[in-house]
Design an enzyme around this catalytic site. Structure first.
Site, PDB file in Angstrom:
ATOM      1  N   MET A 106       7.035  10.621  -0.785  1.00 33.83           N
ATOM      2  CA  MET A 106       7.282  10.093  -2.236  1.00 33.83           C
ATOM      3  C   MET A 106       5.758  10.194  -2.935  1.00 33.83           C
ATOM      4  SD  MET A 106       5.887   6.002  -1.130  1.00 33.83           S
ATOM      5  CE  MET A 106       3.915   5.951  -1.078  1.00 33.83           C
ATOM      6  N   GLY A 145       0.951  -1.341   0.162  1.00 32.13           N
ATOM      7  CA  GLY A 145       0.041   0.134  -0.101  1.00 32.13           C
ATOM      8  C   GLY A 145       0.907   1.149   0.068  1.00 32.13           C
ATOM      9  N   CYS A 146       0.316   2.257  -0.257  1.00 34.67           N
ATOM     10  CA  CYS A 146       0.772   3.587  -0.458  1.00 34.67           C
ATOM     11  C   CYS A 146       1.485   3.906   0.842  1.00 34.67           C
ATOM     12  CB  CYS A 146       0.049   4.899  -0.989  1.00 34.67           C
ATOM     13  SG  CYS A 146      -1.295   5.074  -0.278  1.00 34.67           S
ATOM     14  N   TYR A 147       0.614   4.206   2.028  1.00 37.97           N
ATOM     15  CA  TYR A 147       1.167   4.412   3.308  1.00 37.97           C
ATOM     16  C   TYR A 147       2.089   3.492   3.812  1.00 37.97           C
ATOM     17  CZ  TYR A 147      -2.706   8.047   3.562  1.00 37.97           C
ATOM     18  OH  TYR A 147      -3.557   9.329   3.309  1.00 37.97           O
ATOM     19  N   CYS A 164       5.723   4.211   2.224  1.00 39.13           N
ATOM     20  CA  CYS A 164       6.397   5.455   2.830  1.00 39.13           C
ATOM     21  C   CYS A 164       6.685   5.063   4.323  1.00 39.13           C
ATOM     22  CB  CYS A 164       5.511   6.467   2.493  1.00 39.13           C
ATOM     23  SG  CYS A 164       6.483   7.925   2.624  1.00 39.13           S
TER      24      CYS A 164
END
Lengths: 346, 346, 346, 346
Positions: free
Chosen positions: D312, D149-151, D154
């Site tokens: 990001m 996932g994105c979170y 990062c």
């Protein structure tokens, strides 16, 4: 009619003071101080005021001003108000200082974080920290009010009840703050250009932002013991608004209702602090242009922490609006006079 | 106290009506109509109104409403007001219709551009086009006011004086308009998502936007002859604001002073139309949140054309503000009552 | 490997040159000229280039540069390139000048609009106006290319086919342009601060913007007669993108197919000009980050005018991308080398 | 030439996959799956791809697809990939799943947080969590990669080194995250309209966002013990970008150099993780359009905490870019092939 003078009338906070005072039925602005624009028409600096304000900008002469007005607002960088104020002036006018000069009681702390020497520490003791919801009675009697910083206002009001009621551990407080760009002022800097801020987010002043000791001092009063916090502000691509997201460990297991009761205890009768309904997260857009602070919280039973949130307009409750609220108290007016501003959406 | 009802209270224009009327000392909102949100608290739809509005949303029942209020605002899509209105209702209440239903006198033109049949054309003749600065006296006597469209308001006010004074050739008018996104309404469409609008600009409705015949009709009255124009709206990544840039050929060589005098002839005493000083271009931000229209012009001696510019807040002077201005006139109140809104900057 | 030097590498156009050339397989940047940041690491000025560019900024020494590189890009304000160039330099390197110095053939016109004296008018005749799609063959042989302005590129490409084919009346052309804020450069000015640009739109340079004579000259070549236009740029709250909306009277009744054929005649084989499908309006977001210009048109039979639209990224096709396209042509490379940039959405 | 199919090609992540794969020299897209737009030209859904992609959208038929391509990307809501995958398909093609279906090893945790039953838990054990910098060797051998996932990408990359090196107390981690709006997808919802997001910031999913257990699982591997965190995402008015600001208590007094060495130990040779220089805070704009994650940290000696920051592009390293990075590893290509995207500024 109260006669008001503004020193620093062409910064964003100064401009907001003009907007609010223009709509205040008991106040007349007599002095638009702006060293950068002396003799220029105010409405040429802020064209939104065309045909509303006809005056020209004037110098920052506090002595002259003290003879002509009843209240002076100083919306200037730190150091200026402190360098101009003296006993004679304070004997003639009331002062609401929007800078940091008189917010911190310990002069050494002020000098350490702001890297300047305080020119008039003798007035610090009498200055009242103008967070109206907390210090209302003292404000009413004050000659000199230190108008709180934007981040400290939002942070303190969001955390105060839980700390005061002993629900959270003072040593675990972390405040992650997000601010619109007007908080950075109207100075011409590359970092604040449209193309640098737009489509971008960053933290700044990490672990050393000057509002940290101010927040710590206020939270310490609530906790009854010295409080150290982490405070991290972020620059958000929007004009106005501050959102704070604060974290702290709960001292014991509590229910939603218990925490809600703590907020209600302090804010149920406060016009400008709105405790939102369960599970509604504050949004800065809901308070834009108004003097409201919206607060709410969420308990995380997994981590035994509580997340506290607060949203407000940094130029209103975070600066000019709170300054007018303080003025209203100092002059015995209705506290919300001139501040019945309905938030603008969208 | 005037009792007001709003049909379509949860669209952006409806929300702005609530914001403005909430601050109007002579008006009380009795009916928040919103078919989509019946029985939901209004402040749950627009959280900015939390603790300001306690009412729930109600159905769009104009019959029931007519018995309870003095004025009805219809902030709904075209066709709705026209389908609900009848003689009995008009005998009981005054109506300010923010839709296009009663703006165009020629019903065939309305039906051609809007692709719907007009259900109650019999009320078109008595409806007054509520551009207050032009039709003030007629508005005062009206039962039914057709509140002008956002683009037509800004376009007509910017061009009217030069056309009326015979300075420009009516056959050469081109209007290039730019609008913030609230003009597109609150409907959930992919085209209006944040990521589609942000960092983007486009024209839309090129050569066939529905506001074209409305503008043409108003300009024809000013010109005293039929006027055809080109009108091109653009969607701009901002919430509020309309800017129009209009072009026309000058009929003869004129000086700055002559053109300025034409604007001043019509607007020198108008509170809400500000003719800016020489060479100052209108900016939408300078009128945001207020009922002002800022206009100005520039003569191009090389091409013998004049460029006319106008800026306003599409939700205020372009919708809710003008509606309240019309209501004030219809009820004999001070025209600016509740509309002394100082533009918010930044 | 072509060795390139950039004078003015820390402006937004210079930064975009670095971005594009970094991805160009036949080019190596040898000189990052920036008078303001001499000896500072380039990646400290533009942190996006961290670990990509290791060099430091250097002075704007064109003599020294001419000995070290094959091509010089000057991305500097008007006057600088013209003051540095001389025959010896031109005998050593090719120059692509992104400023206005060599765009206008008539030196008197240049001096009148730019309010400076041209220091080296002797090089104007040989300079080739680098609008690749129009002057491709001349560019291939050039030592000195005047890279077109952003507005002129978008305007000329959008209007050129119809003018060249004699479909529109040259005396009726009006160009209403909208630009993102990067076009205003990276200088620290109050007008370009985030809070001044955001949520705002305004026209500027009305009837006197410096790109006017440049556009007129190019359109005159297409028309075969002198052309005067109205050109009005607007500042839009977005980082990148230019949209132009142009209006002209049709010389005769024409069908969609006839006008489409005129565009296809010139652009069917052009990689970087995309003639959109019927009724699709260009949007700046669809070309962001790429070298494309999207064009389209709409005939208005009511007014007998045609509306021409064009969208591009002002920093790519409007500056750095076109400069690289010119360089590719000058060095006999594939024209699209390094420019196969897919637009980024959203 | 690797033949690729995309299921969910018209969401924002799917669109970004198309953008990146279009520029990948070893890949050809053979299938643009989009149930909502079957038979519509892809370039009509995303006009930026006009004249770049000529194909039409097709159904989400994974069986048919498995016979025609070498790799399938599923950029769809949770549940879809898991419901389509089976042993036969996995024997024919490699799959990179951008949804959450195979990210979490404990199926009960998945089902609790996502409120759906997992249809094919038998494939969870073999699925490799595709955080390339951590699981590179496993990814190389995988048939089925769960793209992070994105979170979580990062967050994990920003915190991993300090946890792995035992510098921070796992029980004290708080992650305050900020995301651009493309993370919310392209679905037409009122909450994601331009006017609702613009000029606004809010927290959402407080104490219950679905990425929480994914982050906790990854951090637990690093810590070697179960980790519980607080994770609060915020919606920021920008298209792209994620910034995380994470807080943790230091286990002992450490110097800047010690912490820097921990980051360098893991990332010094990583192309896509850039550890910034001292006191430089990551900004999302510096990585926009690229596959980079910029990380940095600040020690606060007053509170004995460390603040970890990471930035990001949520659609690149947070989705499509990382998916391509995984594909490159799975097919033995150079890991950065097609991903040498220079960040775009401004």
């Amino acid at each position: 009619m109260i006669k008001a003078g503004i020193i620093g009338a062409t910064g964003y906070a100064g401009g907001e003071l003009v907007r609010i005072l223009t709509g205040h039925k008991d106040v007349e602005i007599k002095w638009y101080g702006s060293r950068s624009y002396i003799d220029k028409k105010y409405a040429e600096v802020y064209q939104n005021m065309f045909q509303i304000v006809d005056d020209k900008c004037m110098d920052d002469n506090m002595e002259a001003l003290a003879d002509q007005v009843d209240v002076i607002f100083t919306a200037t960088p730190q150091g200026l108000c402190a360098s101009l104020v003296n006993e004679e002036i304070l004997s003639k006018v009331k002062i609401v200082d929007l800078s940091a000069d008189f917010r911190i009681k310990d002069v050494a702390t002020y000098e350490e974080w702001y890297k300047i020497q305080h020119p008039t520490p003798q007035f610090i003791p009498e200055a009242v920290y103008g967070l109206c919801e907390i210090n209302r009675e003292a404000v009413k009697k004050a000659r000199l009010v230190a108008n709180p910083g934007c981040y400290p206002t939002c942070s303190t009001l969001s955390i105060y009840p839980l700390l005061k009621e002993g629900l959270i551990d003072p040593g675990t407080i972390i405040i992650d703050a997000k601010s619109g760009t007007s908080g950075a002022g109207r100075g011409a800097k590359v970092d604040n250009l449209y193309c640098e801020v737009n489509e971008n987010i960053k933290a700044y002043g990490v672990a050393n932002h000057r509002h940290t000791p101010e927040i710590e001092e206020q939270l310490s009063y609530a906790a009854g013991e010295p409080v150290l916090i982490n405070f991290t502000p972020h620059l958000v691509p929007m004009n106005r608004g501050i959102l704070i997201t604060a974290y702290a460990s709960l001292k014991k297991e509590v229910s939603y209702e218990e925490v809600k009761a703590a907020y209600d205890k302090y804010y149920a009768n406060e016009k400008f602090v709105r405790v939102l309904e369960k599970d509604v997260c504050p949004q800065t857009k809901w308070v834009e242009g108004s003097n409201y602070v919206d607060v709410n919280f969420k308990i995380d039973p997994r981590t035994k922490r509580v997340i506290m949130m607060g949203a407000m307009d940094n130029l209103v409750k975070g600066a000019a609006g709170q300054a007018v609220q303080n003025m209203n108290l100092m002059f015995g007016l209705k506290e919300s006079e001139g501040l019945e501003l309905v938030p603008m959406f969208p």
